[in-house]
Design a protein around this motif. Structure first.
Motif, PDB file in Angstrom:
ATOM      1  N   THR A   1      -0.993  14.132  41.806  1.00  0.00           N
ATOM      2  CA  THR A   1      -0.464  14.255  43.160  1.00  0.00           C
ATOM      3  C   THR A   1       0.673  15.279  43.212  1.00  0.00           C
ATOM      4  OG1 THR A   1      -1.051  11.964  43.648  1.00  0.00           O
ATOM      5  CG2 THR A   1       0.575  13.002  45.074  1.00  0.00           C
ATOM      6  N   LEU A   2       1.517  15.260  42.193  1.00  0.00           N
ATOM      7  CA  LEU A   2       2.673  16.171  42.160  1.00  0.00           C
ATOM      8  C   LEU A   2       2.341  17.543  41.589  1.00  0.00           C
ATOM      9  CD1 LEU A   2       5.459  13.714  40.940  1.00  0.00           C
ATOM     10  CD2 LEU A   2       5.100  14.580  43.254  1.00  0.00           C
ATOM     11  N   LEU A   3       1.170  17.705  40.957  1.00  0.00           N
ATOM     12  CA  LEU A   3       0.839  18.973  40.294  1.00  0.00           C
ATOM     13  C   LEU A   3       0.870  20.172  41.248  1.00  0.00           C
ATOM     14  CD1 LEU A   3       0.014  20.342  37.694  1.00  0.00           C
ATOM     15  CD2 LEU A   3      -2.385  19.857  38.253  1.00  0.00           C
ATOM     16  N   PRO A   4       0.286  20.102  42.461  1.00  0.00           N
ATOM     17  CA  PRO A   4       0.387  21.268  43.361  1.00  0.00           C
ATOM     18  C   PRO A   4       1.834  21.633  43.695  1.00  0.00           C
ATOM     19  CG  PRO A   4      -1.295  19.750  44.134  1.00  0.00           C
ATOM     20  CD  PRO A   4      -0.567  19.048  43.055  1.00  0.00           C
ATOM     21  N   LEU A   5       2.671  20.637  43.867  1.00  0.00           N
ATOM     22  CA  LEU A   5       4.078  20.914  44.155  1.00  0.00           C
ATOM     23  C   LEU A   5       4.765  21.551  42.955  1.00  0.00           C
ATOM     24  CD1 LEU A   5       6.359  20.646  46.208  1.00  0.00           C
ATOM     25  CD2 LEU A   5       6.853  18.375  45.256  1.00  0.00           C
ATOM     26  N   PHE A   6       4.437  21.083  41.761  1.00  0.00           N
ATOM     27  CA  PHE A   6       5.007  21.681  40.550  1.00  0.00           C
ATOM     28  C   PHE A   6       4.596  23.154  40.422  1.00  0.00           C
ATOM     29  CE2 PHE A   6       5.235  17.316  38.276  1.00  0.00           C
ATOM     30  CZ  PHE A   6       6.419  17.053  38.948  1.00  0.00           C
ATOM     31  N   LEU A   7       3.342  23.456  40.760  1.00  0.00           N
ATOM     32  CA  LEU A   7       2.880  24.839  40.681  1.00  0.00           C
ATOM     33  C   LEU A   7       3.635  25.729  41.666  1.00  0.00           C
ATOM     34  CD1 LEU A   7      -0.992  24.332  40.329  1.00  0.00           C
ATOM     35  CD2 LEU A   7       0.643  24.978  38.546  1.00  0.00           C
ATOM     36  N   VAL A   8       3.878  25.211  42.873  1.00  0.00           N
ATOM     37  CA  VAL A   8       4.645  25.972  43.860  1.00  0.00           C
ATOM     38  C   VAL A   8       6.056  26.239  43.353  1.00  0.00           C
ATOM     39  CG1 VAL A   8       5.636  25.895  46.179  1.00  0.00           C
ATOM     40  CG2 VAL A   8       3.276  25.169  45.803  1.00  0.00           C
ATOM     41  N   LEU A   9       6.679  25.231  42.764  1.00  0.00           N
ATOM     42  CA  LEU A   9       8.031  25.395  42.214  1.00  0.00           C
ATOM     43  C   LEU A   9       8.042  26.381  41.053  1.00  0.00           C
ATOM     44  CD1 LEU A   9       9.265  21.678  42.242  1.00  0.00           C
ATOM     45  CD2 LEU A   9       9.756  23.480  43.905  1.00  0.00           C
ATOM     46  N   LEU A  10       6.987  26.367  40.231  1.00  0.00           N
ATOM     47  CA  LEU A  10       6.903  27.295  39.109  1.00  0.00           C
ATOM     48  C   LEU A  10       6.808  28.741  39.604  1.00  0.00           C
ATOM     49  CD1 LEU A  10       6.611  27.832  36.082  1.00  0.00           C
ATOM     50  CD2 LEU A  10       4.145  27.495  36.331  1.00  0.00           C
ATOM     51  N   VAL A  11       5.975  28.974  40.605  1.00  0.00           N
ATOM     52  CA  VAL A  11       5.847  30.315  41.166  1.00  0.00           C
ATOM     53  C   VAL A  11       7.176  30.798  41.742  1.00  0.00           C
ATOM     54  CG1 VAL A  11       4.732  31.684  42.970  1.00  0.00           C
ATOM     55  CG2 VAL A  11       3.384  30.094  41.602  1.00  0.00           C
ATOM     56  N   ALA A  12       7.887  29.906  42.438  1.00  0.00           N
ATOM     57  CA  ALA A  12       9.184  30.277  43.010  1.00  0.00           C
ATOM     58  C   ALA A  12      10.198  30.590  41.920  1.00  0.00           C
ATOM     59  CB  ALA A  12       9.695  29.144  43.902  1.00  0.00           C
ATOM     60  N   ALA A  13      10.190  29.803  40.838  1.00  0.00           N
ATOM     61  CA  ALA A  13      11.136  30.044  39.743  1.00  0.00           C
ATOM     62  C   ALA A  13      10.870  31.379  39.054  1.00  0.00           C
ATOM     63  CB  ALA A  13      11.059  28.902  38.729  1.00  0.00           C
ATOM     64  N   VAL A  14       9.603  31.768  38.954  1.00  0.00           N
ATOM     65  CA  VAL A  14       9.265  33.045  38.316  1.00  0.00           C
ATOM     66  C   VAL A  14       9.513  34.212  39.268  1.00  0.00           C
ATOM     67  CG1 VAL A  14       7.369  34.396  37.342  1.00  0.00           C
ATOM     68  CG2 VAL A  14       7.587  31.973  36.776  1.00  0.00           C
ATOM     69  N   ALA A  15       9.309  33.983  40.567  1.00  0.00           N
ATOM     70  CA  ALA A  15       9.450  35.069  41.546  1.00  0.00           C
ATOM     71  C   ALA A  15      10.896  35.473  41.751  1.00  0.00           C
ATOM     72  CB  ALA A  15       8.838  34.651  42.881  1.00  0.00           C
TER      73      ALA A  15
ATOM     74  N   PRO B   1      13.672  35.963  39.672  1.00  0.00           N
ATOM     75  CA  PRO B   1      14.167  37.102  38.885  1.00  0.00           C
ATOM     76  C   PRO B   1      13.363  38.376  39.097  1.00  0.00           C
ATOM     77  CG  PRO B   1      13.063  35.501  37.459  1.00  0.00           C
ATOM     78  CD  PRO B   1      13.187  34.867  38.798  1.00  0.00           C
ATOM     79  N   ILE B   2      12.066  38.241  39.413  1.00  0.00           N
ATOM     80  CA  ILE B   2      11.250  39.430  39.646  1.00  0.00           C
ATOM     81  C   ILE B   2      11.701  40.149  40.910  1.00  0.00           C
ATOM     82  CG2 ILE B   2       8.921  40.237  40.191  1.00  0.00           C
ATOM     83  CD1 ILE B   2       7.828  38.100  38.362  1.00  0.00           C
ATOM     84  N   LEU B   3      12.047  39.403  41.953  1.00  0.00           N
ATOM     85  CA  LEU B   3      12.504  40.015  43.196  1.00  0.00           C
ATOM     86  C   LEU B   3      13.781  40.807  42.997  1.00  0.00           C
ATOM     87  CD1 LEU B   3      11.878  37.163  45.789  1.00  0.00           C
ATOM     88  CD2 LEU B   3      10.608  39.296  45.547  1.00  0.00           C
ATOM     89  N   LEU B   4      14.656  40.358  42.116  1.00  0.00           N
ATOM     90  CA  LEU B   4      15.949  41.007  41.940  1.00  0.00           C
ATOM     91  C   LEU B   4      15.925  42.078  40.865  1.00  0.00           C
ATOM     92  CD1 LEU B   4      18.736  40.816  43.173  1.00  0.00           C
ATOM     93  CD2 LEU B   4      19.389  39.240  41.357  1.00  0.00           C
ATOM     94  N   GLY B   5      15.265  41.795  39.744  1.00  0.00           N
ATOM     95  CA  GLY B   5      15.298  42.750  38.634  1.00  0.00           C
ATOM     96  C   GLY B   5      13.973  43.334  38.253  1.00  0.00           C
ATOM     97  N   GLY B   6      12.879  42.941  38.917  1.00  0.00           N
ATOM     98  CA  GLY B   6      11.575  43.464  38.567  1.00  0.00           C
ATOM     99  C   GLY B   6      11.013  42.774  37.336  1.00  0.00           C
ATOM    100  N   THR B   7       9.784  43.172  36.997  1.00  0.00           N
ATOM    101  CA  THR B   7       9.121  42.595  35.827  1.00  0.00           C
ATOM    102  C   THR B   7       9.640  43.251  34.562  1.00  0.00           C
ATOM    103  OG1 THR B   7       7.136  42.232  37.155  1.00  0.00           O
ATOM    104  CG2 THR B   7       6.891  42.100  34.773  1.00  0.00           C
ATOM    105  N   VAL B   8      10.164  42.466  33.643  1.00  0.00           N
ATOM    106  CA  VAL B   8      10.741  42.984  32.401  1.00  0.00           C
ATOM    107  C   VAL B   8      10.251  42.130  31.250  1.00  0.00           C
ATOM    108  CG1 VAL B   8      12.849  43.451  31.116  1.00  0.00           C
ATOM    109  CG2 VAL B   8      12.803  43.813  33.583  1.00  0.00           C
ATOM    110  N   PHE B   9       9.786  42.814  30.192  1.00  0.00           N
ATOM    111  CA  PHE B   9       9.465  42.123  28.942  1.00  0.00           C
ATOM    112  C   PHE B   9      10.182  42.871  27.825  1.00  0.00           C
ATOM    113  CE2 PHE B   9       6.947  41.687  25.039  1.00  0.00           C
ATOM    114  CZ  PHE B   9       7.019  40.304  24.889  1.00  0.00           C
TER     115      PHE B   9
END
Length: 383
Positions: A92-106, A108-116
């Motif tokens: 039940t919570l898995l879709p919400l966790f996925l949304v939170l994961l995408v937001a957490a990854v997005a 730093p990308i919005l501010l500093g871009g993709t960096v490895f």
């Protein structure tokens, strides 16, 4: 004073400096932006999926609170029931966790871009130094972060406390409502309170993001001396480049002089210009300029020609045209074929006379050189 101003980091970071910082994993980061995006994603996810999540959890609670009497004394059955309920709650919570994961990854990308950066993954044991840890804790940056955390706690905690106080009567009334209506009502209250908290976090993010960008670029500022040094590293030291060009010219001049003894004829001005020509009917489509020069270089070409018995022909218009319009190791232009053909014919006759004797050939005169190829004729023409 000039040296001090050169050492002051007053210049904006260059693209190369920014790229090096990214390679080392140094990019602008904002915790407030990350927190805001995660919270707003969570609130939006609950807003969209809230009714579905509430219905699912209501079913989980019902199944968890209702069981047969024999199951209460059967540990295996209770464990299986608990495992099944836990799986349902997690799904039940898995879709919400996925949304939170995408937001957490997005964030730093919005501010500093993709960096490895593999450098970030390398072990840095200096971070384990307690003295440096205390220095970071009590540095200006550490104090600023502490003040910011206190202000954030006061702001977010104050808004949360106000929201709870505002809804206190509603929360107490929920205790008397049936489970079917109480759960959605409670979820709506939580959603509204979360929205107020997220709004405060958004205000903090609006302040923190420009500050983090300013601080990031301030740390990477360069002094004038660093900019000069970087320019030298990228484009090369001007003095070294000038020295290399001088050495290249000297090497080219030496190769050119080595080719004079192998030339068939040297055409002169007679003193200011000298051009050495060579023609091999089996390997060349047209005569080639193997050496040319002005003044002192022309004099040296004539001296080498005399030393190695290379024929010298005075033909000022042709010498000027060849020097101006021909490059080394390149064939002569087609417009000069006729004039150079007469010169090569004269050289052939001269070599035959030197070998067999007889009457010496007459040097060619009035060679057909187009006036537009002769710099002297072009300069003397009326405008």
């Amino acid at each position: 004073m000039a040296e001090e101003s050169d050492l002051e980091k007053t210049e904006a970071p260059s693209p190369r400096r920014l790229e090096q910082a990214r390679e080392e994993g140094q990019v602008p980061q904002s915790r407030e932006l990350s927190t805001f995006l995660v919270m707003i994603a969570g609130v939006a996810g609950l807003w969209v999926m809230g009714q579905w999540v509430a219905g699912r959890f209501l079913g989980v609670i019902r199944r968890g609170l209702s069981f047969e009497r024999p199951e209460a004394f059967d540990g295996t059955a209770m464990l299986a029931t608990f495992s099944h309920l836990f799986s349902d709650a997690l799904l039940t919570l898995l879709p919400l966790f996925l949304v939170l994961l995408v937001a957490a990854v997005a964030a730093p990308i919005l501010l500093g871009g993709t960096v490895f950066s593999p450098k970030v993954l390398q072990a840095d044991f200096t971070r384990l130094d307690p003295l440096k840890g205390f220095e970071r804790m009590f540095s200006v940056h550490g104090l600023a972060e502490m003040v910011k955390a206190i202000l954030k706690s006061i702001l977010v905690g104050g808004i949360g406390a106000w929201a709870i106080w505002r809804e206190k009567d509603h929360l107490f009334a929920l205790m008397r409502e049936p489970l079917e209506t109480g759960m959605p009502d409670f979820a709506g209250t939580i959603l509204f309170s979360s929205l107020l908290v997220v709004t405060s976090l958004g205000l903090l993010a609006l302040i923190d993001v420009p500050f983090q960008l300013w601080q990031y670029h301030s740390k990477l500022k360069m002094s004038k001396e660093e900019l000069k040094q970087e320019m030298k590293e990228q484009e090369g030291d001007p003095q070294i480049k000038a020295r290399i060009r001088a050495m290249q010219r000297e090497m080219a001049r030496r190769r050119m002089m080595e080719a004079v003894p192998k030339a068939d004829v040297v055409v002169t001005n007679p003193t200011h210009y000298a051009v050495a020509l060579k023609y091999d009917s089996e390997q060349m489509g047209a005569p080639v300029v193997v050496a040319k020069g002005l003044n002192l270089v022309a004099m040296r070409i004539r001296e080498l020609a005399k030393e190695h018995q290379v024929p010298i022909l005075e033909a000022p218009p042709l010498a000027r045209a060849l020097y101006t319009h021909c490059e080394l190791e390149q064939a002569i232009p087609a417009t000069l074929y006729t004039a150079v053909a007469e010169v090569m014919a004269y050289v052939f006759q001269l070599n035959h006379w030197l070998a067999a004797g007889g009457l010496p050939p007459e040097p060619p005169a009035d060679l057909p050189v187009p006036p537009d190829l002769d710099p002297a004729a072009t300069a003397a023409a009326p405008t």
